[in-house]
Design a protein around this motif. Structure first.
Motif, mmCIF file in Angstrom:
data_model
loop_
_atom_site.group_PDB
_atom_site.id
_atom_site.type_symbol
_atom_site.label_atom_id
_atom_site.label_comp_id
_atom_site.label_asym_id
_atom_site.label_seq_id
_atom_site.Cartn_x
_atom_site.Cartn_y
_atom_site.Cartn_z
ATOM 1 N N ARG A 95 0.933 4.230 -2.910
ATOM 2 C CA ARG A 95 0.715 5.648 -2.635
ATOM 3 C C ARG A 95 1.831 6.502 -3.212
ATOM 4 O O ARG A 95 1.588 7.579 -3.755
ATOM 5 N N LEU A 129 4.382 11.095 2.002
ATOM 6 C CA LEU A 129 3.198 10.439 2.540
ATOM 7 C C LEU A 129 3.611 9.470 3.638
ATOM 8 O O LEU A 129 4.724 8.966 3.653
ATOM 9 N N GLU A 156 0.828 -1.198 0.000
ATOM 10 C CA GLU A 156 0.000 0.000 0.000
ATOM 11 C C GLU A 156 0.868 1.256 0.000
ATOM 12 O O GLU A 156 0.562 2.248 -0.684
ATOM 13 N N TYR A 157 1.957 1.221 0.755
ATOM 14 C CA TYR A 157 2.868 2.364 0.775
ATOM 15 C C TYR A 157 3.468 2.597 -0.608
ATOM 16 O O TYR A 157 3.569 3.735 -1.085
#
Length: 856
Positions: A689, A825, A685-686
């Protein structure tokens, strides 16, 4: 620069600062006729003195913005601190230890509010190590605060009489006795707080004494004290108070009775500085900072581990944190001995209902522990150095009836040994135990000399005669007492021995008590502390599960302290950062009620190096990972022409591999469930992003092995990519059958395998900075083939054992570049929790608590 005479004028300025706020001191200098230039010069000189305090290397501190450093250290004419320092020196403290304590206590006092401020309410937290001298630290802080005008000193000393009494005795000995006319006492050695007549008389203008009160955190006691204090409320405006909350995570946080009573006491004091002290601050850093509570909003101080201290990491080792080279870490001293699971029912009831009528058995491991205790006690008598007391702790249950059930079996075993101590067979058994244990932990590693067995044998009969069996719990009358002669004791207990209380001369622990939270686990570890004169002799018997838990908690501790260090250097405050606490699948961080305000922590992989060091050893699991790695390499071969083959070093680098291939690999490669760093879902997921804002779209894939030899020790990812396998033995367990912990996989230099420079000699941070310069948007994934038959070298066989996997292992490392402005992020990381800072904001000139709705 200040002209001649500046030092004398500065001393006048310091005198004024002692009895006035900084602003008032400047006004008085103006009244004395000093020019603006001279006043400014004195202020500059004072600022230089304060900078020394602010920039002390230790202790580490995270401080709320704009706190004025008014205290710069002891002065001529002080009374409490010089007397305390003299006692430390006379008792044999090394000069460096005294100097370190001086610096640490000065730093903490400098963070308190000036006692002459009109009103203040300071909230701070001091994080120490279990049994590491926290009492010495807060006694020193009290002494220096007393020298500067603090009036009322309240010490909340745990929840048991034993610790309260021990603390009272120590404070009286070190603070009151050297200056008896300067102190009034509200509590005594054998008496907790009892309301005295005319509370106002202690705080009126004619009473110049400091007031000392040492209380348990007991609702009835605190309620009586609060009412007594309220009866003198009109006189408290001139009574700056320092409240020391020893064991601040116990009973204070989220207690429906104790917590409101502490805040009630603070509310009646116009000038109060509350400082919590604990080695297990997990509950304290999870308090809701937006609530009217005891969150350390003003400062958090992390005390360094003193030299010679036996702490969690020293005894159990720990895992590498992000950015650390595991090869640089130590596995801990070889002082832990295994209690097999089958022994546990013999020393601890299997259920609550079995506690009544339980009869313990002196198992082989308990017998070995007791015998070692007697041997160490005799050896220490030969040496004639260090603590004169010698204690063994047996802790298997919180039930007092279980403690008491140990008396007869232990006394009978001691008496049998006393009758047989001269039998050749017994002597030979003891000699064998002595030789085996001293070979595993050589005395020379601690600068000591091994005691010959024949010399200690001469003292064994006397040791057995002196040895007492003591049940130390809330129902027993025969308690540990170190104030009336030298003690040799096997102490059986539970909660009364598990917090704050020092077990003097503790050499051996037998510990199989169940625990469910980090703080409970650490506080029961009474073996932490100093072992001057017998550093080579302590031993701990426990189950392997407990041993693994302590190792995990050692990692949590190190990570927590690193958070404090990192944010200190980034100019953060307790209200702008939240210390993260790593979670565990089988342990709570602290009691559920104390985590009520905690939230999942913010964590980013940016600038981090993630690697695998836990593996299953079963064939299918390993084959699945081999297949995933082979597929990634094959896809890399097929999709990029930028290949750097270095077969002479056993390395290949494939550049500019599409991120989709890395995500495919992470969906197939299986991390072990215990892997704290490896969570494929969070990592993927990182990556997604960052890809979304233009970063991490390309990856470099590296194979890191050894030069191929053309033998069965080679490993082929694809026909084009063959390297020799690495050797990684596993840490000794025993663990469950399908588990291996190799601890070390990826070296620091491997994080630079795709850089133009090798990374040799560079620190982790330097490598990350260089990655940002050369490859700002490119990730790195490294693949390591590990021989399933890996064996440890001879010099590590005491700590390592063969890997014994059913198939060859493929380990991986992931290196993420530091995020840039466009991709800074962060991801929410479910493996960590922290305090919820969403209800606070940083104002331009101040830090204020506000409601969440008010945050823009």
């Amino acid at each position: 620069m200040v002209s001649d005479g500046s030092e004398a004028q500065y001393e006048v300025f310091r005198d004024l600062l002692d009895s006035n706020t900084p602003a008032e001191a400047v006004k008085k200098l103006e009244i004395l006729g000093l020019s603006d230039d001279r006043i400014e010069a004195l202020r500059e000189l004072h600022e230089k003195r304060t900078l020394r305090v602010k920039e002390l290397e230790e202790p580490r501190a995270v401080v709320q913005g704009n706190r004025y450093t008014w205290y710069t250290g002891p002065r001529d004419g002080d009374e409490a601190w010089p007397a305390l320092k003299r006692l430390q020196e006379e008792s044999g403290w090394p000069e460096k230890a005294v100097d370190d304590l001086d610096d640490a206590s000065t730093r903490i006092v400098s963070l308190l509010s000036h006692p002459k401020e009109r009103e203040f309410s300071t909230r701070g937290l001091v994080v120490g190590h279990v049994q590491s001298g926290k009492t010495s630290n807060f006694t020193s802080v009290m002494a220096k605060a007393a020298d500067r005008g603090y009036k009322l000193f309240i010490v909340l000393s745990g929840v048991h009489n034993g610790l309260r009494r021990q603390t009272q005795a120590r404070l009286v000995r070190q603070l009151v006795h050297p200056n008896p006319t300067h102190w009034s006492q509200l509590t005594g050695l054998d008496s907790d707080f009892i309301p005295l007549a005319n509370a106002k008389s202690f705080f009126g203008g004619s009473n110049r004494t400091r007031v000392l009160c040492v209380m348990k955190k007991n609702a009835s006691v605190l309620r009586k004290f609060a009412r007594w204090l309220e009866s003198a409320s009109e006189h408290l405006k001139d009574a700056p108070a320092l409240i020391i909350d020893d064991e601040a995570d116990q009973a204070t946080v989220n207690s429906p009775t104790i917590n409101p009573l502490i805040r009630r006491i603070l509310d009646v004091l116009p000038k109060s500085a509350y400082v919590g002290y604990t080695a297990t601050p997990f509950a304290n850093v999870l308090i809701d900072p937006a609530a009217d509570d005891l969150y350390p909003k003003d400062f958090i101080v992390s005390l360094p581990k003193p030299e010679g201290h036996f702490g969690t990491e020293v005894l159990f080792g720990r895992y590498a944190l992000e950015g650390e080279d595991p090869a640089d870490l130590d596995d801990g001293y070889d002082m832990i001995r295994t209690v097999p699971d089958e022994d546990v029912p013999d020393v601890r009831p299997t259920s609550r209902s079995d506690a009544d009528g339980f009869t313990p058995v002196v198992t082989d491991t308990l017998e070995q522990a007791i015998r070692w205790f007697w041997l160490t006690t005799a050896a220490r008598r030969v040496r004639g150095t260090g603590n004169p007391h010698s204690t063994m702790l047996i802790h298997t249950s919180v039930k007092t009836q279980v403690h008491n059930s140990f008396r007869r079996p232990l006394e009978e075993y001691r008496d049998r040994m006393r009758d047989r101590i001269e039998e050749p067979a017994v002597i030979e058994e003891l000699r064998t135990l002595w030789e085996q244990e001293t070979a595993r932990v050589p005395s020379e590693e601690f600068g000591a000399t091994k005691v010959p067995f024949d010399e200690l044998l001469q003292h064994l009969s006397e040791v057995l005669d002196d040895c007492r069996i003591i049940m130390d719990n809330s129902t027993s009358e025969d308690r540990l007492d170190y104030e009336n002669g030298d003690v040799v004791a096997i102490a059986v207990g539970g909660n009364t021995l598990s917090r704050g209380l020092t077990l003097e001369g503790l050499a051996v622990s037998y510990f199989v008590r169940a625990a469910s939270a980090y703080d409970t686990l650490l506080q029961m570890g009474r073996w932490f502390g100093f072992r001057h004169g017998y550093e080579d002799l302590p031993r701990i018997w426990m189950t392997d599960e407990l041993r693994n838990w302590f190792r995990h908690v050692a990692t949590v501790e190190a990570e927590m302290r690193r958070d404090i260090d990192v944010y200190m250097h980034e100019d953060e405050t307790p209200l702008t950062f939240a210390v993260r606490l790593r979670t565990h699948p089988s342990l709570r961080v602290t009691a559920a009620a104390k985590m009520a305000s905690a939230v999942t922590a913010h964590a980013s992989y940016g600038g981090r190096r993630v690697q695998t060091h836990y593996f299953r050893t079963s064939a299918q699991w390993l084959r699945d990972n081999q297949q995933a790695a082979g597929k990634l390499v094959a896809n890399a071969v097929a999709t990029t022409s930028k290949v750097e083959a270095r077969p002479e070093r056993g390395r290949y680098v494939f550049r500019d591999v599409p991120h989709e291939l890395v995500l495919d690999f992470l969906s197939e490669y299986r991390f072990h469930p215990r892997s704290h760093e490896g969570d494929a879902g969070l990592i993927s997921e990182y990556i997604r992003r960052r890809v979304g804002v233009g970063s991490l779209r390309r990856w470099n894939v590296a194979v890191v092995g050894t030069p191929a030899t053309g033998t069965e020790r080679d490993y082929s990812f694809t026909p084009e990519v063959t390297v020799g396998m690495a050797t990684r033995a596993r840490i000794k367990g025993p663990y469950e059958s399908d588990f291996a912990d190799i601890k070390t996989l990826m070296s620091r230099q491997d994080a630079a395998v795709d850089l133009l420079e090798s990374g040799k000699g560079m620190t982790e941070n330097q490598i990350m900075v260089e990655r940002r310069r050369q490859l700002p948007d490119t990730g790195l994934i490294t693949l390591y083939p590990i021989d399933k038959d890996s064996t440890p070298p001879d010099h590590r066989k005491d700590l390592r054992e063969p890997l014994a996997a059913e198939e060859h292992v493929v380990g991986i490392g992931l290196v993420f570049p530091l995020p840039g402005k466009q991709d800074s992020l962060v991801g929410w990381d479910s493996r960590y929790i922290s305090a919820d800072l969403s209800g606070v904001r940083l104002e331009e000139d101040d830090l204020s608590l506000v409601d969440s709705e008010d945050v823009a």
